[in-house]
Write an enzyme that holds these catalytic residues in place. Structure first.
Site, PDB file in Angstrom:
ATOM      1  N   LYS A   1      27.964  62.004  70.993  1.00 11.67           N
ATOM      2  CA  LYS A   1      27.483  61.752  72.364  1.00 11.67           C
ATOM      3  C   LYS A   1      28.592  61.516  73.393  1.00 11.67           C
ATOM      4  CE  LYS A   1      23.946  62.461  72.372  1.00 11.67           C
ATOM      5  NZ  LYS A   1      23.528  63.881  72.132  1.00 11.67           N
TER       6      LYS A   1
ATOM      7  N   HIS B   1      32.348  65.610  64.014  1.00 12.34           N
ATOM      8  CA  HIS B   1      32.369  64.210  64.457  1.00 12.34           C
ATOM      9  C   HIS B   1      33.170  63.355  63.480  1.00 12.34           C
ATOM     10  CE1 HIS B   1      29.567  65.057  67.596  1.00 12.34           C
ATOM     11  NE2 HIS B   1      28.527  65.250  66.818  1.00 12.34           N
TER      12      HIS B   1
ATOM     13  N   SER C   1      23.798  56.524  75.202  1.00 10.97           N
ATOM     14  CA  SER C   1      23.463  57.919  74.931  1.00 10.97           C
ATOM     15  C   SER C   1      23.071  58.105  73.463  1.00 10.97           C
ATOM     16  CB  SER C   1      24.663  58.801  75.278  1.00 10.97           C
ATOM     17  OG  SER C   1      24.365  60.150  75.062  1.00 10.97           O
TER      18      SER C   1
HETATM   19  P1  A3P Z   1      23.636  61.270  78.195  1.00 14.15           P
HETATM   20  O1  A3P Z   1      22.763  60.959  77.028  1.00 14.15           O
HETATM   21  O2  A3P Z   1      24.324  60.049  78.715  1.00 14.15           O
HETATM   22  O3  A3P Z   1      22.940  62.017  79.275  1.00 14.15           O
HETATM   23  P2  A3P Z   1      27.179  65.414  72.990  1.00 14.15           P
HETATM   24  O4  A3P Z   1      27.219  66.817  73.477  1.00 14.15           O
HETATM   25  O5  A3P Z   1      28.478  64.928  72.442  1.00 14.15           O
HETATM   26  O6  A3P Z   1      26.019  65.199  72.078  1.00 14.15           O
HETATM   27  O7  A3P Z   1      26.976  64.471  74.262  1.00 14.15           O
HETATM   28  C1  A3P Z   1      25.761  64.461  74.953  1.00 14.15           C
HETATM   29  C2  A3P Z   1      25.948  63.672  76.226  1.00 14.15           C
HETATM   30  O8  A3P Z   1      26.756  64.465  77.120  1.00 14.15           O
HETATM   31  C3  A3P Z   1      24.622  63.419  76.931  1.00 14.15           C
HETATM   32  O9  A3P Z   1      24.816  62.217  77.674  1.00 14.15           O
HETATM   33  C4  A3P Z   1      24.539  64.642  77.824  1.00 14.15           C
HETATM   34  O10 A3P Z   1      23.647  64.502  78.899  1.00 14.15           O
HETATM   35  C5  A3P Z   1      26.003  64.721  78.297  1.00 14.15           C
HETATM   36  N1  A3P Z   1      26.338  66.049  78.829  1.00 14.15           N
HETATM   37  C6  A3P Z   1      26.146  67.244  78.251  1.00 14.15           C
HETATM   38  N2  A3P Z   1      26.532  68.235  79.083  1.00 14.15           N
HETATM   39  C7  A3P Z   1      26.995  67.639  80.195  1.00 14.15           C
HETATM   40  C8  A3P Z   1      27.518  68.126  81.441  1.00 14.15           C
HETATM   41  N3  A3P Z   1      27.616  69.422  81.680  1.00 14.15           N
HETATM   42  N4  A3P Z   1      27.887  67.222  82.367  1.00 14.15           N
HETATM   43  C9  A3P Z   1      27.776  65.893  82.148  1.00 14.15           C
HETATM   44  N5  A3P Z   1      27.267  65.376  81.001  1.00 14.15           N
HETATM   45  C10 A3P Z   1      26.887  66.236  80.036  1.00 14.15           C
END
Ligand code: A3P
Length: 299
Positions: free
Chosen positions: A51, A113, A143
């Site tokens: 996340k 991860h 998140s």
């Molecule tokens: P939130 O749950 O705070 O919205 P991962 O890809 O490592 O699983 O992380 C997911 C997190 O990154 C989520 O956070 C998601 O919304 C955010 N995220 C994914 N794409 C993004 C983007 N283009 N800009 C900002 N945040 C992004």
């Protein structure tokens, strides 16, 4: 939720201690194959604590390498198939190792991860380029909590207060956030092909961070191309994009929460109580002793 919808989801997995890190069966069942994975010198590895912005950086890298040459990818292959998750293995999906081995593109972009001590040794031997993306602990835990609620193969997150405690104890999948970010930060001192990035910097100055990432990779996209990429990786664009928003991924219950949830720095303020915040800060000071590794909880 009706009975039939519940039946669509497999049971949630249990956490167990695996060489000192909390893991589940779906990330340890192909351990031998992960550990003996044969990296190639041009493989690119994206590493994060869950996340922290994995999908965001995956999408940027995929566009940089293949956006111009294979535009059909953009409309036909979801990001989780373009960028395999190395240690993932959950039937009936292909394991991450299989997916990576079957990739016919070059460079292969692979995500993991894993904490630094678990990275298959061939990545070091081949001197692969590695991106580490870190996110401040408070937004990261928020998140992760919502993600664990909606990804039905994750261990049951329980309520927010107990989840926060377990996060502080490292009793969530992939273990301690504190060990993860510190372990990789330390690695940066001895392994020069590691680019350590922060979610907060990406949010504040996406273009600047893409420039740094390109210079690390030795890529020089045109101004036009960069503008296009910047537009496509904006949170709102990725949220709408079915190839980026995980809408087709099995075992996620989008009625509980979205994969592209908020994409903000500072959402933790909507979750932490004053008492939780004080306790968290106190504990944080004890665990984060390296003054050179600083996170921003607001921008
Ligand atoms: P939130 O749950 O705070 O919205 P991962 O890809 O490592 O699983 O992380 C997911 C997190 O990154 C989520 O956070 C998601 O919304 C955010 N995220 C994914 N794409 C993004 C983007 N283009 N800009 C900002 N945040 C992004």
């Amino acid at each position: 939720m009706c009975f039939l919808q519940q039946m669509e989801f497999p049971p949630r997995q249990e956490l167990f201690d695996f060489h000192g890190v909390s893991m589940t069966q779906y990330v340890t069942s192909t351990w031998e194959r992960v550990q003996t994975f044969k990296a190639r010198p041009d493989d690119i590895l994206i590493v994060t604590y869950p996340k922290a912005g994995t999908t965001w950086v995956s999408y940027i890298l995929d566009l940089l390498y293949f956006g111009q040459t294979s535009p059909e990818r953009l409309t036909s292959i979801p990001i989780y198939d373009r960028v395999p998750f190395l240690e993932f293995s959950h039937l009936p999906m292909h394991s991450g190792v299989e997916q990576a081995e079957n990739l016919s593109i070059s460079p292969r972009i692979i995500k993991t991860h894993l904490p630094v001590q678990f990275i298959p040794k061939s990545f070091w031997e081949q001197n692969c380029k590695i991106f580490y993306v870190a996110r401040n602990a408070k937004d990261n835990v928020v998140s992760y909590f919502h993600f664990d609620r909606m990804l039905m193969i994750q261990p049951d997150p329980g309520d927010w207060n107990s989840y926060l405690k377990r996060f502080m104890e490292g009793k969530v999948l992939f273990g301690s956030w504190y060990d993860h970010v510190n372990g990789w930060w330390k690695k940066k001192q001895t392994y020069s092909n590691l680019h350590y990035m922060f979610y907060e910097d990406m949010t504040e100055d996406t273009e600047g961070e893409i420039d740094k990432l390109c210079s690390f990779l030795g890529l020089s996209p045109s101004v036009e191309e960069k503008k296009q990429i910047r537009g496509e990786v904006h949170f709102d664009s990725m949220k709408k994009n079915n190839m980026a928003n995980y809408s087709s991924f099995p075992t996620m219950d989008f009625k509980i929460s979205k994969f592209m949830r908020k994409g903000k720095v500072g959402d933790w303020k909507n979750h932490f109580t004053v008492a939780q915040n004080e306790e968290f800060d106190e504990d944080y000071k004890n665990k984060m002793k390296d003054p050179t590794l600083q996170f921003r909880t607001e921008i």
